[in-house]
Design a protein around this motif. Structure first.
Motif, short mmCIF file in Angstrom:
data_model
loop_
_atom_site.label_atom_id
_atom_site.label_comp_id
_atom_site.label_asym_id
_atom_site.label_seq_id
_atom_site.Cartn_x
_atom_site.Cartn_y
_atom_site.Cartn_z
N LEU A 18 32.97 -1.64 16.68
CA LEU A 18 33.16 -2.86 18.59
C LEU A 18 34.87 -3.19 17.55
O LEU A 18 35.56 -4.03 18.34
N GLN A 19 35.42 -2.73 16.69
CA GLN A 19 36.94 -2.41 15.71
C GLN A 19 37.77 -1.65 16.42
O GLN A 19 39.04 -2.12 17.06
N ASN A 20 37.00 -1.00 17.21
CA ASN A 20 37.84 0.28 18.52
C ASN A 20 38.09 -0.36 19.55
O ASN A 20 37.23 -0.89 20.37
N LEU A 26 34.78 -1.87 26.51
CA LEU A 26 33.35 -1.18 27.20
C LEU A 26 32.22 -1.69 27.23
O LEU A 26 31.31 -2.18 28.10
N TRP A 27 32.17 -1.88 25.89
CA TRP A 27 30.96 -2.83 25.56
C TRP A 27 31.24 -4.28 25.84
O TRP A 27 29.12 -4.63 26.41
N THR A 28 32.62 -5.10 25.76
CA THR A 28 32.00 -6.30 26.56
C THR A 28 31.42 -6.23 27.54
O THR A 28 30.47 -7.06 28.60
N ALA A 29 32.49 -4.75 28.62
CA ALA A 29 32.23 -5.02 29.80
C ALA A 29 31.04 -5.10 30.51
O ALA A 29 29.88 -5.26 31.31
N ASN A 30 30.33 -4.35 29.19
CA ASN A 30 28.50 -3.90 29.95
C ASN A 30 27.77 -5.24 30.21
O ASN A 30 26.82 -5.48 30.61
N LEU A 142 36.90 8.87 21.00
CA LEU A 142 36.95 7.27 20.93
C LEU A 142 36.19 7.17 19.56
O LEU A 142 37.27 6.33 18.42
N LEU A 143 35.92 7.20 18.93
CA LEU A 143 34.82 7.33 17.77
C LEU A 143 34.83 7.92 16.39
O LEU A 143 34.15 9.09 17.52
N PRO A 144 34.42 7.54 15.21
CA PRO A 144 34.18 8.71 13.90
C PRO A 144 33.04 8.92 14.71
O PRO A 144 32.01 8.12 14.72
N LEU A 145 32.12 10.17 13.98
CA LEU A 145 30.81 10.96 14.50
C LEU A 145 30.04 10.11 13.59
O LEU A 145 28.93 9.61 14.28
N GLU A 146 30.61 8.94 12.23
CA GLU A 146 29.20 8.70 11.46
C GLU A 146 28.97 6.74 12.09
O GLU A 146 27.85 6.72 12.21
N PRO A 149 25.72 6.74 15.88
CA PRO A 149 24.22 5.88 15.57
C PRO A 149 24.39 4.10 15.78
O PRO A 149 23.88 4.36 16.98
N ALA A 150 25.37 4.17 15.32
CA ALA A 150 25.67 1.99 15.54
C ALA A 150 25.84 2.36 16.90
O ALA A 150 25.83 1.27 17.82
N ALA A 151 26.97 2.87 17.20
CA ALA A 151 27.38 2.48 18.19
C ALA A 151 26.31 2.51 19.68
O ALA A 151 26.38 1.81 20.87
N ASN A 152 25.71 3.59 19.78
CA ASN A 152 24.25 3.84 20.39
C ASN A 152 23.56 2.95 20.63
O ASN A 152 22.72 1.73 21.62
#
Length: 432
Positions: A18-20, A26-30, A142-146, A149-152
């Motif tokens: 969420l720092q990105n 996108l997440w907030t809109a979702n 948009l995000l680092p690969l590591e 999992p957190a984003a998903n």
């Protein structure tokens, strides 16, 4: 005290993605749009039943929804591997807004045209089937690969929360406001997602194929899986879990015959249907650990085994309901909650594996396959569990399905050990 704080921080969801700013928007809109989407998901079959008083017509929503989901999920993934993904998201989100607005117009005009409703639902599912693979494919940009999992996990938590809250809100509002207002609310909430998508950077595909996306492009995406057994197995184990272990088709009969609920709904019915998404939400809230797991293949196997064991426990609880109805209802719901939490973690890992291990030029197509598997597996399970329960009873069907999940997962792990050994490579301190 500091140690306790750190322990709690490690336990709850990892919010670094969420720092990105792009992911955060996108997440907030979702959060807003997922409730609106669920209003339509509930309103369409409710309106069809209100106009026809026929469950057969309501059942057609499964056919009218699944066919475009499969066709456009695969083709949409191919499109997402050729065209700029930001442009794809803008077009498909606009299409979703348009179909929701048409739902509103037909309801405001008095409805009465069931085939129009089914046709609009089919078009909406086509737009959704193109939108979702594209949306998943952009995350590695948009995000680092590591952090995937957190984003998903964050995304799935919102989706499952919406699956609980949406029907409750819709069920309350339909008698008060009618169908047209629910469709209008869905239409308006989608503008939040459109705003977030428009503000994304250009997302051109690296190594995009030059050919026009069509059947050949889809076949090439499927052929890519043959050469990457780890990615192929991520689909296989999910099919094992869902086809053998998803007992939702049995919930109405179990609620009525096993736990003494009325034939049309009731508390036991509601608890059974809400339990798996509730477990997914709980799993998402306490998903801080997923970002620290390197051996994602092994984690998927463990999660699916937990899912299978939970379904065995669910079947056992149903079988004992005749002796201890109330405590066994609690046990059955607890098993489904456990299964939902395990499934959420498994899905987060499998999605992250697809996003990180696949080349950017095929990510859209693989996410399209993912959508088809996720949508198709439970529908196959509905048929299989229904037929099995008619022969051996609901308890044996549910528990037996769980046993098959455990056996099938163990066999798959032994057959493809590279999947179990799969692990992500984290950046070194020097690289970071």
């Amino acid at each position: 005290m500091a140690r306790l704080r750190d322990g709690i921080k490690d336990l709850v969801a990892d919010t670094r993605p969420l720092q990105n700013p792009h992911f955060r928007r996108l997440w907030t809109a979702n959060i807003i749009t997922v409730i609106g989407a669920q209003l339509t998901v509930v309103a369409v079959p409710a309106q069809i039943y209100a106009e026809t008083h026929s469950s057969a017509y309501v059942g057609l929503t499964g056919l009218f929804g699944l066919v475009p989901l499969v066709v456009f999920g695969l083709w949409g993934g191919a499109l997402a591997d050729v065209f700029d993904r930001r442009t794809m998201l803008i077009c498909t989100t606009t299409g979703l807004i348009g179909t929701s607005a048409l739902f509103w117009l037909q309801a405001a005009a008095g409805g009465g045209h069931v085939w129009l409703l089914l046709g609009l639902f089919s078009v909406q599912q086509a737009f959704f089937a193109v939108n979702q693979p594209t949306r998943s494919a952009v995350l590695p940009k948009l995000l680092p690969l590591e952090q995937l999992p957190a984003a998903n996990s964050l995304n799935m938590t919102i989706m499952q929360a919406g699956a609980i809250a949406g029907p409750l809100v819709a069920g309350t509002l339909i008698p008060v406001l009618g169908f047209s207002w629910l469709y209008l609310l869905d239409t308006l909430t989608l503008f939040a997602t459109l705003s977030a998508v428009v503000r994304l950077p250009r997302l051109a595909v690296e190594g995009a194929p030059t050919a026009t996306p069509g059947l050949r492009s889809v076949v090439e995406g499927l052929a890519y899986l043959r050469g990457h057994p780890v990615l192929l197995m991520s689909f296989v184990v999910d099919l094992i879990a869902m086809v053998f272990g998803m007992p939702r088709a049995l919930f109405p009969q179990i609620a009525h015959e096993g736990f003494g609920g009325p034939s049309g709904g009731g508390l036991a019915f509601a608890l059974l249907f809400a339990a798996i998404p509730a477990g997914a939400v709980v799993g998402g809230v306490f998903s801080g650990w997923v970002s620290r797991v390197d051996r994602q293949g092994r984690a998927v196997i463990v999660c699916i085994l937990v899912w299978g064991l939970a379904m065995i426990g669910f079947g056992v609880a149903v079988g004992l309901a005749g002796h201890w109805r109330t405590p066994m209802l609690g046990a059955a719901v607890a098993m489904l909650v456990l299964g939902g939490a395990a499934d959420m973690a498994s899905a987060a890992f499998r999605t992250s594996m697809l996003q990180s291990a696949a080349a950017d030029s095929v990510r859209g197509r693989l996410q399209g396959v993912f959508i088809v598997v996720v949508a198709g597996g439970p529908r196959i399970a509905d048929v299989a569990h229904g037929a099995t329960a008619a022969a051996v009873g609901t308890a044996a069907a549910a528990a037996g399905g769980g046993v098959l999940v455990v056996v099938g997962t163990v066999v798959a792990a032994i057959a493809v050990p590279s999947f179990v050994r799969y692990r992500i490579t984290r950046p070194t301190a020097e690289a970071a």
